[in-house]
Design a protein around this motif. Structure first.
Motif, PDB file in Angstrom:
ATOM      1  N   THR A  76       0.918  -0.981  -0.149  1.00 19.43           N
ATOM      2  CA  THR A  76      -0.011   0.066  -0.123  1.00 19.43           C
ATOM      3  C   THR A  76       0.898   1.334  -0.063  1.00 19.43           C
ATOM      4  O   THR A  76       1.974   1.433   0.732  1.00 19.43           O
ATOM      5  CB  THR A  76      -0.917   0.003   1.247  1.00 19.43           C
ATOM      6  OG1 THR A  76      -1.483   1.368   1.357  1.00 19.43           O
ATOM      7  CG2 THR A  76      -0.219  -0.368   2.377  1.00 19.43           C
ATOM      8  N   PRO A  77       0.414   2.260  -0.612  1.00 20.31           N
ATOM      9  CA  PRO A  77       1.182   3.574  -0.654  1.00 20.31           C
ATOM     10  C   PRO A  77       1.273   4.099   0.514  1.00 20.31           C
ATOM     11  O   PRO A  77       2.232   5.282   0.959  1.00 20.31           O
ATOM     12  CB  PRO A  77       0.543   4.685  -1.617  1.00 20.31           C
ATOM     13  CG  PRO A  77      -0.496   3.653  -2.567  1.00 20.31           C
ATOM     14  CD  PRO A  77      -0.529   2.426  -1.586  1.00 20.31           C
ATOM     15  N   ALA A  78       0.730   3.607   1.635  1.00 19.41           N
ATOM     16  CA  ALA A  78       0.822   4.270   2.974  1.00 19.41           C
ATOM     17  C   ALA A  78       1.666   3.853   3.917  1.00 19.41           C
ATOM     18  O   ALA A  78       2.303   4.196   4.866  1.00 19.41           O
ATOM     19  CB  ALA A  78      -0.588   3.762   3.816  1.00 19.41           C
ATOM     20  N   ILE A  79       2.585   2.525   3.299  1.00 19.07           N
ATOM     21  CA  ILE A  79       3.717   2.144   3.950  1.00 19.07           C
ATOM     22  C   ILE A  79       4.998   3.140   4.002  1.00 19.07           C
ATOM     23  O   ILE A  79       5.089   3.914   2.899  1.00 19.07           O
ATOM     24  CB  ILE A  79       4.147   0.851   3.306  1.00 19.07           C
ATOM     25  CG1 ILE A  79       3.208  -0.215   3.462  1.00 19.07           C
ATOM     26  CG2 ILE A  79       5.620   0.465   3.684  1.00 19.07           C
ATOM     27  CD1 ILE A  79       2.963  -0.631   4.730  1.00 19.07           C
ATOM     28  N   PRO A  80       5.424   3.542   5.149  1.00 19.82           N
ATOM     29  CA  PRO A  80       6.334   4.663   5.259  1.00 19.82           C
ATOM     30  C   PRO A  80       7.650   4.222   4.692  1.00 19.82           C
ATOM     31  O   PRO A  80       7.894   3.062   4.430  1.00 19.82           O
ATOM     32  CB  PRO A  80       6.521   4.838   6.848  1.00 19.82           C
ATOM     33  CG  PRO A  80       6.121   3.498   7.375  1.00 19.82           C
ATOM     34  CD  PRO A  80       5.074   2.902   6.411  1.00 19.82           C
ATOM     35  N   ALA A  81       8.387   5.121   4.059  1.00 24.39           N
ATOM     36  CA  ALA A  81       9.632   4.793   3.510  1.00 24.39           C
ATOM     37  C   ALA A  81      10.859   4.256   4.654  1.00 24.39           C
ATOM     38  O   ALA A  81      10.427   4.433   5.792  1.00 24.39           O
ATOM     39  CB  ALA A  81      10.538   6.251   3.308  1.00 24.39           C
ATOM     40  N   GLY A  82      11.511   3.414   4.001  1.00 22.03           N
ATOM     41  CA  GLY A  82      12.755   2.704   5.103  1.00 22.03           C
ATOM     42  C   GLY A  82      11.931   1.453   5.646  1.00 22.03           C
ATOM     43  O   GLY A  82      12.412   0.821   6.478  1.00 22.03           O
ATOM     44  N   HIS A  83      10.990   0.964   5.109  1.00 19.34           N
ATOM     45  CA  HIS A  83      10.365  -0.147   5.678  1.00 19.34           C
ATOM     46  C   HIS A  83      11.349  -1.445   5.177  1.00 19.34           C
ATOM     47  O   HIS A  83      11.526  -1.826   3.840  1.00 19.34           O
ATOM     48  CB  HIS A  83       8.861  -0.436   4.982  1.00 19.34           C
ATOM     49  CG  HIS A  83       8.162  -1.669   5.793  1.00 19.34           C
ATOM     50  ND1 HIS A  83       8.269  -3.087   5.367  1.00 19.34           N
ATOM     51  CD2 HIS A  83       7.275  -1.777   6.677  1.00 19.34           C
ATOM     52  CE1 HIS A  83       7.399  -3.628   6.127  1.00 19.34           C
ATOM     53  NE2 HIS A  83       6.931  -3.162   6.941  1.00 19.34           N
ATOM     54  N   GLN A  84      11.690  -2.027   6.032  1.00 18.59           N
ATOM     55  CA  GLN A  84      12.915  -3.232   5.640  1.00 18.59           C
ATOM     56  C   GLN A  84      12.466  -4.169   4.850  1.00 18.59           C
ATOM     57  O   GLN A  84      12.965  -4.500   3.782  1.00 18.59           O
ATOM     58  CB  GLN A  84      13.238  -3.815   6.957  1.00 18.59           C
ATOM     59  CG  GLN A  84      13.966  -2.964   8.070  1.00 18.59           C
ATOM     60  CD  GLN A  84      14.271  -3.751   9.187  1.00 18.59           C
ATOM     61  OE1 GLN A  84      15.149  -4.748   9.064  1.00 18.59           O
ATOM     62  NE2 GLN A  84      13.829  -3.265  10.198  1.00 18.59           N
ATOM     63  N   GLU A  85      11.060  -4.928   5.037  1.00 20.05           N
ATOM     64  CA  GLU A  85      10.697  -5.839   4.070  1.00 20.05           C
ATOM     65  C   GLU A  85      10.444  -5.353   2.658  1.00 20.05           C
ATOM     66  O   GLU A  85      10.855  -6.044   1.685  1.00 20.05           O
ATOM     67  CB  GLU A  85       9.193  -6.548   4.678  1.00 20.05           C
ATOM     68  CG  GLU A  85       9.488  -7.130   5.891  1.00 20.05           C
ATOM     69  CD  GLU A  85       8.194  -7.931   6.542  1.00 20.05           C
ATOM     70  OE1 GLU A  85       7.272  -7.896   5.518  1.00 20.05           O
ATOM     71  OE2 GLU A  85       8.217  -8.169   7.637  1.00 20.05           O
ATOM     72  N   LEU A  86       9.955  -4.386   2.511  1.00 20.96           N
ATOM     73  CA  LEU A  86       9.624  -3.510   1.082  1.00 20.96           C
ATOM     74  C   LEU A  86      10.908  -3.477   0.380  1.00 20.96           C
ATOM     75  O   LEU A  86      10.954  -3.705  -0.792  1.00 20.96           O
ATOM     76  CB  LEU A  86       8.664  -2.475   1.343  1.00 20.96           C
ATOM     77  CG  LEU A  86       8.251  -1.766   0.024  1.00 20.96           C
ATOM     78  CD1 LEU A  86       7.585  -2.825  -0.801  1.00 20.96           C
ATOM     79  CD2 LEU A  86       7.404  -0.621   0.381  1.00 20.96           C
ATOM     80  N   ASP A  87      11.818  -2.774   1.043  1.00 24.26           N
ATOM     81  CA  ASP A  87      13.292  -2.539   0.593  1.00 24.26           C
ATOM     82  C   ASP A  87      13.939  -3.710   0.070  1.00 24.26           C
ATOM     83  O   ASP A  87      14.671  -3.805  -0.895  1.00 24.26           O
ATOM     84  CB  ASP A  87      14.207  -1.718   1.675  1.00 24.26           C
ATOM     85  CG  ASP A  87      13.606  -0.282   1.922  1.00 24.26           C
ATOM     86  OD1 ASP A  87      12.774   0.133   1.258  1.00 24.26           O
ATOM     87  OD2 ASP A  87      14.090   0.366   2.900  1.00 24.26           O
ATOM     88  N   TYR A  88      13.951  -4.912   0.974  1.00 22.92           N
ATOM     89  CA  TYR A  88      14.299  -5.987   0.691  1.00 22.92           C
ATOM     90  C   TYR A  88      13.966  -6.566  -0.866  1.00 22.92           C
ATOM     91  O   TYR A  88      14.707  -6.920  -1.737  1.00 22.92           O
ATOM     92  CB  TYR A  88      14.195  -7.140   1.748  1.00 22.92           C
ATOM     93  CG  TYR A  88      14.427  -8.655   1.413  1.00 22.92           C
ATOM     94  CD1 TYR A  88      15.909  -9.207   1.353  1.00 22.92           C
ATOM     95  CD2 TYR A  88      13.481  -9.428   1.056  1.00 22.92           C
ATOM     96  CE1 TYR A  88      15.973 -10.264   0.871  1.00 22.92           C
ATOM     97  CE2 TYR A  88      13.666 -10.651   0.586  1.00 22.92           C
ATOM     98  CZ  TYR A  88      14.962 -11.234   0.453  1.00 22.92           C
ATOM     99  OH  TYR A  88      15.273 -12.505   0.105  1.00 22.92           O
ATOM    100  N   TYR A  89      12.567  -6.775  -0.792  1.00 16.07           N
ATOM    101  CA  TYR A  89      11.811  -7.093  -1.967  1.00 16.07           C
ATOM    102  C   TYR A  89      12.235  -6.426  -3.021  1.00 16.07           C
ATOM    103  O   TYR A  89      12.465  -7.082  -4.231  1.00 16.07           O
ATOM    104  CB  TYR A  89      10.267  -7.315  -1.799  1.00 16.07           C
ATOM    105  CG  TYR A  89       9.810  -8.488  -0.956  1.00 16.07           C
ATOM    106  CD1 TYR A  89      10.173  -9.865  -1.151  1.00 16.07           C
ATOM    107  CD2 TYR A  89       8.989  -8.329   0.254  1.00 16.07           C
ATOM    108  CE1 TYR A  89       9.658 -10.703  -0.557  1.00 16.07           C
ATOM    109  CE2 TYR A  89       8.751  -9.073   1.220  1.00 16.07           C
ATOM    110  CZ  TYR A  89       8.899 -10.524   0.735  1.00 16.07           C
ATOM    111  OH  TYR A  89       8.661 -11.410   1.592  1.00 16.07           O
ATOM    112  N   ARG A  90      12.391  -5.217  -3.210  1.00 17.70           N
ATOM    113  CA  ARG A  90      12.652  -4.306  -4.130  1.00 17.70           C
ATOM    114  C   ARG A  90      14.041  -4.532  -4.754  1.00 17.70           C
ATOM    115  O   ARG A  90      14.381  -4.713  -5.783  1.00 17.70           O
ATOM    116  CB  ARG A  90      12.639  -2.758  -4.024  1.00 17.70           C
ATOM    117  CG  ARG A  90      11.264  -2.565  -3.837  1.00 17.70           C
ATOM    118  CD  ARG A  90      10.963  -0.835  -3.402  1.00 17.70           C
ATOM    119  NE  ARG A  90       9.677  -0.326  -3.842  1.00 17.70           N
ATOM    120  CZ  ARG A  90       9.176   0.604  -3.088  1.00 17.70           C
ATOM    121  NH1 ARG A  90       9.896   0.797  -2.110  1.00 17.70           N
ATOM    122  NH2 ARG A  90       8.081   1.051  -3.394  1.00 17.70           N
TER     123      ARG A  90
END
Length: 460
Positions: A76-90
């Motif tokens: 979701t676009p509501a996830i803040p910057a620096g989220h570890q899981e999202l950064d990992y998948y990217r």
């Protein structure tokens, strides 16, 4: 990297799975036999329901808990910057997509009824989906609220028709291709994304241009000449300049009986068992959609009568002679105005206390004057602290920014804890007995968690 097609997916992982739109998508994939799991910041009634349905959820941003075999990662676009899981998948090259991009893939080949608007869209979408389901026409529904009839925000059908709440936040709705597009309102909102009112209006005009060839635009009368289409109907609450409108409206048991005038027919004696004149207008739009699909008038009438509403949309929590408690999602000045006007129309003699939780610092700043004017209409306004959601605080912006501008409404600032004490000690024991009292909770943050405790204290 080759992105797998929906038919080839084995596992989908959601970051922010507890969001109302995200959970509808999670249920869609789960219904197709695809393994679904997710992360969210906090446990809620909705995440508990997903877990009970067989979709594991964890509440800690922790790479060891994130699946490494996900075919798609939806966030979701509501996830803040620096989220570890999202950064990992990217960083690792996974297929990472926004909710809007996933909806685009799901609806590429279906007949799509898409409902947009800065307010009214959740109720209208749910009404349309209910009319299609109850009448036997059938549809897949992706809702932005929990339907009280079915206690869910998603259902599937053999019929290749999708009813979709088209969200303007982050311009998500511009990924969709409607066969029928409904636009309920284009008031300025999400100015943190759009910047100006003109940009908001332009986005809705662009949405109308997304209609497929020969598609139908159903827009509220008077909401912007820039919304155009070859085939267009206009609807209104009761203005006969529109193609579609309600007539002969009567109040009955906290709901309404009315007729609807349509381009090709008139349906008489519809019964809507929920409060709010704005909900008659939403139902006018929903009936227009059903009529455009040639659904039988008697089936439409029966479906309207059986509609139980949407959770947190003018939802009666207590309905007694001397005490009424209503919970509503209203978080924009226009929504609050419609809510308060509806309460005053249905219960003109009763004292009205409104408990409001402002949602977002940016919205509080942009509309402080408008909020103050609307909240001044009630007998007593209780303001809770601002719910920040995805935002950092803005210096000098708090709930008292609104309170200081009010010229009525007897505003009081309270914490959640103080509110519950006040309800238990003061309201429950000293409330207006002669004419009765209406208590209303409103907001899009976590005020819904207070509804149960408030109800318990009032009934004690």
């Amino acid at each position: 990297m080759q992105i797998k097609k929906i038919g080839d997916l084995k596992r989908v992982y959601f970051i922010g799975i507890g969001g109302i739109g995200m959970s509808a998508l999670a249920r869609y994939f789960h219904s197709r036999g695809i393994a679904v799991s997710g992360y969210d910041k906090t446990e809620t009634a909705l995440t508990k329901a997903l877990v009970a349905e067989g979709m594991p959820v964890h509440y800690e941003d922790n790479l060891t808990l994130a699946p490494k075999d996900a075919d798609w990662v939806v966030y979701t676009p509501a996830i803040p910057a620096g989220h570890q899981e999202l950064d990992y998948y990217r960083a690792e090259g996974y297929a990472v997509m926004k909710r809007s991009e996933v909806l685009q893939q799901i609806t590429e080949s279906s007949f799509n009824i898409c409902v947009a608007g800065t307010h009214g869209k959740t109720t209208t979408t749910t009404m349309i989906a209910h009319l299609l389901r109850d009448s036997g026409y059938g549809c897949n529904a992706f809702l932005g609220g929990i339907s009280a009839n079915y206690n869910t925000n998603f259902w599937s059908s053999e019929k290749d028709v999708c009813v979709i709440e088209a969200d303007e936040y982050d311009r998500s709705f511009l990924k969709l291709s409607p066969d029928v597009a409904v636009v309920t309102a284009v008031d300025p909102d999400h100015l943190d994304i759009y910047g100006t009112e003109e940009q908001v209006r332009q986005a809705f005009a662009d949405f109308a241009q997304r209609l497929k060839r020969g598609g139908l635009l159903i827009r509220k009368l008077g909401i912007g000449r820039e919304l155009k289409a070859e085939r267009m109907w206009q609807y209104s609450l009761q203005n006969d300049s529109a193609n579609i409108y309600a007539a002969n409206i009567r109040i009955q048991d906290g709901g309404y009986v009315f007729d609807i005038v349509l381009p090709t027919q008139q349906i008489e004696g519809l019964q809507l068992n929920m409060g709010g004149m704005h909900n008659i207008e939403n139902m006018v739009a929903a009936v227009a959609v059903a009529s455009s699909l040639n659904i039988d008038a008697e089936k439409i009438k029966a479906a309207v009568a059986s509609f139980k509403g949407v959770k947190r949309r003018f939802e009666y929590m207590i309905k007694q002679k001397d005490l009424v408690f209503i919970d509503d999602y209203a978080h924009h000045p226009e929504e609050l105005k419609a809510l308060i006007n509806s309460v005053k129309t249905l219960f003109p003699q009763k004292k009205c206390t409104l408990i409001f939780q402002p949602h977002l610092y940016s919205r509080t700043k942009d509309f402080a004057q408008d909020f103050a004017a609307v909240l001044s209409m009630v007998n007593k306004a209780i303001l809770l602290p601002v719910y920040p959601a995805r935002e950092q605080p803005i210096p000098g912006i708090e709930s008292n920014t609104i309170a200081e501008l009010m010229d009525g409404g007897d505003p009081v600032l309270m914490t959640k804890e103080a509110l519950l004490t006040w309800i238990g000690d003061d309201v429950a024991q000293h409330r207006e007995k002669e004419f009765g009292e209406v208590i209303v909770t409103a907001g899009a943050g976590d005020i819904d968690k207070l509804v149960g405790p408030i109800k318990d204290r009032l009934l004690k």
